[in-house]
Design an enzyme around this catalytic site. Structure first.
Site, PDB file in Angstrom:
ATOM      1  N   LYS A 138      -9.781   5.505  -0.715  1.00  0.00           N
ATOM      2  CA  LYS A 138     -10.636   5.563   0.464  1.00  0.00           C
ATOM      3  C   LYS A 138      -9.826   5.588   1.767  1.00  0.00           C
ATOM      4  CE  LYS A 138     -12.875   1.792   0.385  1.00  0.00           C
ATOM      5  NZ  LYS A 138     -12.581   0.910   1.489  1.00  0.00           N
ATOM      6  N   ARG A 196     -19.993  -3.620   3.713  1.00  0.00           N
ATOM      7  CA  ARG A 196     -19.681  -4.141   2.392  1.00  0.00           C
ATOM      8  C   ARG A 196     -20.805  -4.993   1.836  1.00  0.00           C
ATOM      9  NH1 ARG A 196     -14.029  -3.650   3.011  1.00  0.00           N
ATOM     10  NH2 ARG A 196     -12.814  -4.230   1.181  1.00  0.00           N
ATOM     11  N   ARG A 241       0.170  -0.773  -6.069  1.00  0.00           N
ATOM     12  CA  ARG A 241       0.346  -0.946  -4.633  1.00  0.00           C
ATOM     13  C   ARG A 241       0.956  -2.312  -4.332  1.00  0.00           C
ATOM     14  NH1 ARG A 241      -5.059  -0.362  -1.215  1.00  0.00           N
ATOM     15  NH2 ARG A 241      -5.306  -2.586  -1.499  1.00  0.00           N
ATOM     16  N   ARG A 252       1.290  -6.291  -0.444  1.00  0.00           N
ATOM     17  CA  ARG A 252       0.134  -6.865   0.262  1.00  0.00           C
ATOM     18  C   ARG A 252      -0.230  -8.166  -0.416  1.00  0.00           C
ATOM     19  NH1 ARG A 252      -4.996  -3.027   1.609  1.00  0.00           N
ATOM     20  NH2 ARG A 252      -6.172  -4.850   0.926  1.00  0.00           N
ATOM     21  N   ARG A 275     -11.787  -9.516  -5.529  1.00  0.00           N
ATOM     22  CA  ARG A 275     -12.259  -8.431  -4.661  1.00  0.00           C
ATOM     23  C   ARG A 275     -13.135  -7.460  -5.438  1.00  0.00           C
ATOM     24  NH1 ARG A 275      -6.645  -6.864  -3.177  1.00  0.00           N
ATOM     25  NH2 ARG A 275      -7.480  -4.970  -2.254  1.00  0.00           N
TER      26      ARG A 275
HETATM   27  P1  ADP Z   1      -9.755  -3.418  -0.071  1.00  0.00           P
HETATM   28  O1  ADP Z   1     -10.832  -2.397   0.083  1.00  0.00           O
HETATM   29  O2  ADP Z   1      -8.616  -2.928  -0.884  1.00  0.00           O
HETATM   30  O3  ADP Z   1     -10.249  -4.775  -0.506  1.00  0.00           O
HETATM   31  P2  ADP Z   1      -9.543  -3.622   2.820  1.00  0.00           P
HETATM   32  O4  ADP Z   1      -8.281  -3.304   3.525  1.00  0.00           O
HETATM   33  O5  ADP Z   1     -10.694  -2.703   3.027  1.00  0.00           O
HETATM   34  O6  ADP Z   1      -9.079  -3.676   1.309  1.00  0.00           O
HETATM   35  O7  ADP Z   1     -10.019  -5.104   3.150  1.00  0.00           O
HETATM   36  C1  ADP Z   1      -9.164  -6.195   3.032  1.00  0.00           C
HETATM   37  C2  ADP Z   1      -9.940  -7.503   3.205  1.00  0.00           C
HETATM   38  O8  ADP Z   1     -10.520  -7.561   4.523  1.00  0.00           O
HETATM   39  C3  ADP Z   1     -11.108  -7.724   2.264  1.00  0.00           C
HETATM   40  O9  ADP Z   1     -10.704  -8.254   1.017  1.00  0.00           O
HETATM   41  C4  ADP Z   1     -11.977  -8.699   3.079  1.00  0.00           C
HETATM   42  O10 ADP Z   1     -11.454 -10.005   3.012  1.00  0.00           O
HETATM   43  C5  ADP Z   1     -11.796  -8.208   4.503  1.00  0.00           C
HETATM   44  N1  ADP Z   1     -12.837  -7.242   4.920  1.00  0.00           N
HETATM   45  C6  ADP Z   1     -12.637  -5.924   5.220  1.00  0.00           C
HETATM   46  N2  ADP Z   1     -13.778  -5.323   5.565  1.00  0.00           N
HETATM   47  C7  ADP Z   1     -14.754  -6.268   5.458  1.00  0.00           C
HETATM   48  C8  ADP Z   1     -16.165  -6.277   5.656  1.00  0.00           C
HETATM   49  N3  ADP Z   1     -16.845  -5.176   6.013  1.00  0.00           N
HETATM   50  N4  ADP Z   1     -16.844  -7.443   5.445  1.00  0.00           N
HETATM   51  C9  ADP Z   1     -16.199  -8.559   5.083  1.00  0.00           C
HETATM   52  N5  ADP Z   1     -14.883  -8.625   4.876  1.00  0.00           N
HETATM   53  C10 ADP Z   1     -14.147  -7.500   5.062  1.00  0.00           C
END
Ligand code: ADP
Length: 188
Positions: free
Chosen positions: A13, A85, A124, A130, A141
């Site tokens: 994504k 989300r 990754r 990370r 997650r």
């Molecule tokens: P991934 O999709 O691989 O989990 P992201 O970089 O999109 O990684 O997000 C990393 C973290 O940031 C998530 O695990 C969450 O803790 C937080 N996060 C990101 N976007 C949101 C959202 N829309 N609502 C709540 N938490 C979020």
């Protein structure tokens, strides 16, 4: 153009969102990037969300909704990545965009299986280090994705707004399919 890109962790994504932003000259709004930058800079937001990211939990809806409202208000074209989300976030996004007369043009879903998703995330973890890419945090997650984010996908699917893309192919092939899908929506 206003694009929403959905898909599980490891679906590619973020990679595709960056390419879309570059090829269409629009902003890449990634909530993950925004939150990680806040943590790195040690801002008040960063200090608040750091332990949440570390566990792979979700940041509270109100906080995310305010953050996205501020970020999208002055943006005409964007590809939104990482938000919404939860159903509450999706409802807030739709009403926020409707109220400023800037609805989404297209909602893309990158489909990958859990196996591929986990494999890519663990890969990754080795490459980028990370801190939320450990096996336990990845499992958390993915669990939250199924529990809270699948209903968001169902919502856009029911609205007839969803374009599903097979994310298990090469980055270039996925990009080409997305561009074809976007060209198709413009013709309609
Ligand atoms: P991934 O999709 O691989 O989990 P992201 O970089 O999109 O990684 O997000 C990393 C973290 O940031 C998530 O695990 C969450 O803790 C937080 N996060 C990101 N976007 C949101 C959202 N829309 N609502 C709540 N938490 C979020």
């Amino acid at each position: 153009m206003r694009i929403l890109i959905l898909g599980p962790q490891g679906s590619g994504k973020g990679t595709q969102a960056k390419r879309l932003a570059a090829s269409h000259g629009i902003a890449h709004v990634s909530t993950g990037d925004i939150l990680r930058a806040a943590v790195a800079e040690g801002t008040e937001l960063g200090r608040r969300v750091a332990p949440i990211l570390e566990r792979g939990d979700l940041v509270p809806d109100e906080l995310m909704i305010d953050l996205i409202r501020e970020r999208l208000e002055h943006e005409d074209g964007f590809v939104l990545d990482g938000f919404p989300r939860t159903l509450a976030q999706a409802e807030a996004l739709d009403s926020m965009l409707a109220s400023i007369g800037k609805p989404l043009d297209v909602v893309l879903l990158l489909q990958v299986s859990d196996e591929v998703s986990s494999e890519r995330l663990l890969g990754r973890a080795l490459e980028e280090g990370r801190s939320d890419d450990t096996p336990e945090v990845i499992a958390n997650r993915l669990r939250l994705y199924h529990e809270l984010t699948q209903p968001v996908i169902a919502r856009y699917r029911e609205a007839g707004a969803l374009i599903e893309i097979d994310g298990e192919r090469s980055i270039d092939e996925v990009e080409a399919e997305i561009e074809r899908a976007l060209a198709g929506t413009r013709e309609r």
